[in-house]
Write a protein that holds these residues in place. Structure first.
Motif, mmCIF file in Angstrom:
data_model
loop_
_atom_site.group_PDB
_atom_site.id
_atom_site.type_symbol
_atom_site.label_atom_id
_atom_site.label_comp_id
_atom_site.label_asym_id
_atom_site.label_seq_id
_atom_site.Cartn_x
_atom_site.Cartn_y
_atom_site.Cartn_z
ATOM 1 N N PRO A 134 138.640 36.403 42.413
ATOM 2 C CA PRO A 134 138.357 35.750 41.128
ATOM 3 C C PRO A 134 139.264 34.554 40.863
ATOM 4 N N ARG A 135 140.531 34.633 41.269
ATOM 5 C CA ARG A 135 141.433 33.502 41.064
ATOM 6 C C ARG A 135 140.993 32.281 41.863
ATOM 7 N N THR A 136 140.387 32.510 43.025
ATOM 8 C CA THR A 136 139.888 31.400 43.839
ATOM 9 C C THR A 136 138.754 30.691 43.104
ATOM 10 N N VAL A 137 137.843 31.470 42.538
ATOM 11 C CA VAL A 137 136.736 30.884 41.771
ATOM 12 C C VAL A 137 137.283 30.106 40.582
ATOM 13 N N SER A 138 138.210 30.700 39.845
ATOM 14 C CA SER A 138 138.800 30.024 38.681
ATOM 15 C C SER A 138 139.506 28.740 39.085
ATOM 16 N N TYR A 139 140.220 28.789 40.189
ATOM 17 C CA TYR A 139 140.927 27.606 40.673
ATOM 18 C C TYR A 139 139.942 26.466 40.958
ATOM 19 N N HIS A 140 138.896 26.775 41.704
ATOM 20 C CA HIS A 140 137.938 25.724 42.061
ATOM 21 C C HIS A 140 137.203 25.184 40.834
ATOM 22 N N LEU A 141 136.913 26.053 39.879
ATOM 23 C CA LEU A 141 136.304 25.572 38.636
ATOM 24 C C LEU A 141 137.243 24.624 37.903
ATOM 25 N N ARG A 142 138.538 24.990 37.811
ATOM 26 C CA ARG A 142 139.512 24.107 37.151
ATOM 27 C C ARG A 142 139.596 22.765 37.852
ATOM 28 N N MET A 143 139.560 22.774 39.183
ATOM 29 C CA MET A 143 139.629 21.520 39.949
ATOM 30 C C MET A 143 138.401 20.649 39.648
ATOM 31 N N MET A 144 137.228 21.275 39.599
ATOM 32 C CA MET A 144 136.010 20.518 39.289
ATOM 33 C C MET A 144 136.052 19.997 37.857
ATOM 34 N N PHE A 145 136.515 20.826 36.926
ATOM 35 C CA PHE A 145 136.614 20.393 35.528
ATOM 36 C C PHE A 145 137.482 19.142 35.432
ATOM 37 N N GLY A 146 138.648 19.167 36.093
ATOM 38 C CA GLY A 146 139.556 18.021 36.040
ATOM 39 C C GLY A 146 138.971 16.786 36.693
ATOM 40 N N THR A 147 138.355 16.974 37.857
ATOM 41 C CA THR A 147 137.781 15.842 38.584
ATOM 42 C C THR A 147 136.656 15.188 37.797
ATOM 43 N N LEU A 148 135.837 15.998 37.143
ATOM 44 C CA LEU A 148 134.658 15.481 36.442
ATOM 45 C C LEU A 148 134.889 15.307 34.937
ATOM 46 N N SER A 149 136.095 15.588 34.473
ATOM 47 C CA SER A 149 136.439 15.466 33.045
ATOM 48 C C SER A 149 135.506 16.274 32.148
ATOM 49 N N VAL A 150 135.325 17.543 32.514
ATOM 50 C CA VAL A 150 134.518 18.452 31.700
ATOM 51 C C VAL A 150 135.403 19.627 31.294
ATOM 52 N N ARG A 151 134.944 20.396 30.277
ATOM 53 C CA ARG A 151 135.756 21.494 29.764
ATOM 54 C C ARG A 151 135.098 22.862 29.869
ATOM 55 N N SER A 152 133.857 22.940 30.344
ATOM 56 C CA SER A 152 133.190 24.236 30.420
ATOM 57 C C SER A 152 132.192 24.236 31.569
ATOM 58 N N ARG A 153 131.736 25.448 31.942
ATOM 59 C CA ARG A 153 130.732 25.532 32.998
ATOM 60 C C ARG A 153 129.411 24.918 32.551
ATOM 61 N N SER A 154 129.083 25.043 31.269
ATOM 62 C CA SER A 154 127.849 24.428 30.755
ATOM 63 C C SER A 154 127.917 22.915 30.873
ATOM 64 N N GLU A 155 129.053 22.360 30.501
ATOM 65 C CA GLU A 155 129.232 20.912 30.604
ATOM 66 C C GLU A 155 129.219 20.481 32.073
ATOM 67 N N LEU A 156 129.803 21.296 32.943
ATOM 68 C CA LEU A 156 129.788 21.021 34.377
ATOM 69 C C LEU A 156 128.353 20.982 34.895
ATOM 70 N N ALA A 157 127.538 21.967 34.486
ATOM 71 C CA ALA A 157 126.137 22.009 34.915
ATOM 72 C C ALA A 157 125.385 20.775 34.439
ATOM 73 N N GLY A 158 125.651 20.331 33.212
ATOM 74 C CA GLY A 158 124.993 19.135 32.692
ATOM 75 C C GLY A 158 125.406 17.873 33.411
ATOM 76 N N THR A 159 126.627 17.858 33.924
ATOM 77 C CA THR A 159 127.126 16.695 34.650
ATOM 78 C C THR A 159 126.620 16.672 36.084
ATOM 79 N N VAL A 160 126.617 17.831 36.721
ATOM 80 C CA VAL A 160 126.259 17.911 38.131
ATOM 81 C C VAL A 160 124.746 17.912 38.337
ATOM 82 N N GLY A 161 123.984 18.521 37.411
ATOM 83 C CA GLY A 161 122.530 18.643 37.571
ATOM 84 C C GLY A 161 121.831 17.342 37.920
ATOM 85 N N PRO A 162 122.040 16.258 37.168
ATOM 86 C CA PRO A 162 121.359 15.009 37.492
ATOM 87 C C PRO A 162 121.760 14.438 38.844
#
Length: 147
Positions: free
Chosen positions: A113-141
């Motif tokens: 679980p810590r690995t998943v959390s780590y990678h999510l945090r890295m993606m959040f920082g790289t894409l300047s998002v704060r949640s998985r929903s926001e991440l999905a909205g950014t990555v989907g298009p």
């Protein structure tokens, strides 16, 4: 999605207007054909991994695919589908089960679980998002931009 026929592309777009889960009849009516005539298109969309059969319904295999298809349609088309605006970030159809937590995702993909959390945090920082929903909205298009 370049490997699908234009008719299958239209089928997928009409299906997206019906929601993440849909019945074949809901797509057959606007397609202007009996549901049975759409079976080759269902098979084509299934073969490329866009939709799958679950019980008596068809579902988009990935919410991001559904969202990207829906967002590719002009707003007036989305609005006309149900007489009101259909937005990817709004629930469509029956209530869905809650999103899986990081530990549940970790179990599914055989990671800590810590690995998943780590990678999510890295993606959040790289894409300047704060949640998985926001991440999905950014990555989907961006799904259709990938090679």
């Amino acid at each position: 999605m370049a490997e699908i026929s234009s008719r299958c592309g239209l089928f997928i777009q009409l299906a997206a207007l019906s929601g993440k889960e849909f019945e074949l009849g809901a797509v057959a009516e606007p397609f202007g054909q009996p549901a049975g005539m759409l079976l080759p298109l269902v098979e084509e969309a299934t073969d490329v991994g866009v939709i799958a059969g679950v019980g008596d319904r068809l579902v988009f295999t990935q919410p991001l695919i559904w969202q990207a298809v829906l967002e590719s349609l002009p707003e007036p088309v989305r609005a006309g589908a149900r007489g009101e605006s259909v937005r990817p970030d709004e629930p469509v159809g029956p209530p869905r089960a809650p999103r899986p937590s990081s530990p549940q995702i970790a179990t599914r993909i055989n990671r800590w679980p810590r690995t998943v959390s780590y990678h999510l945090r890295m993606m959040f920082g790289t894409l300047s998002v704060r949640s998985r929903s926001e991440l999905a909205g950014t990555v989907g298009p961006r799904l259709w931009e990938a090679p």
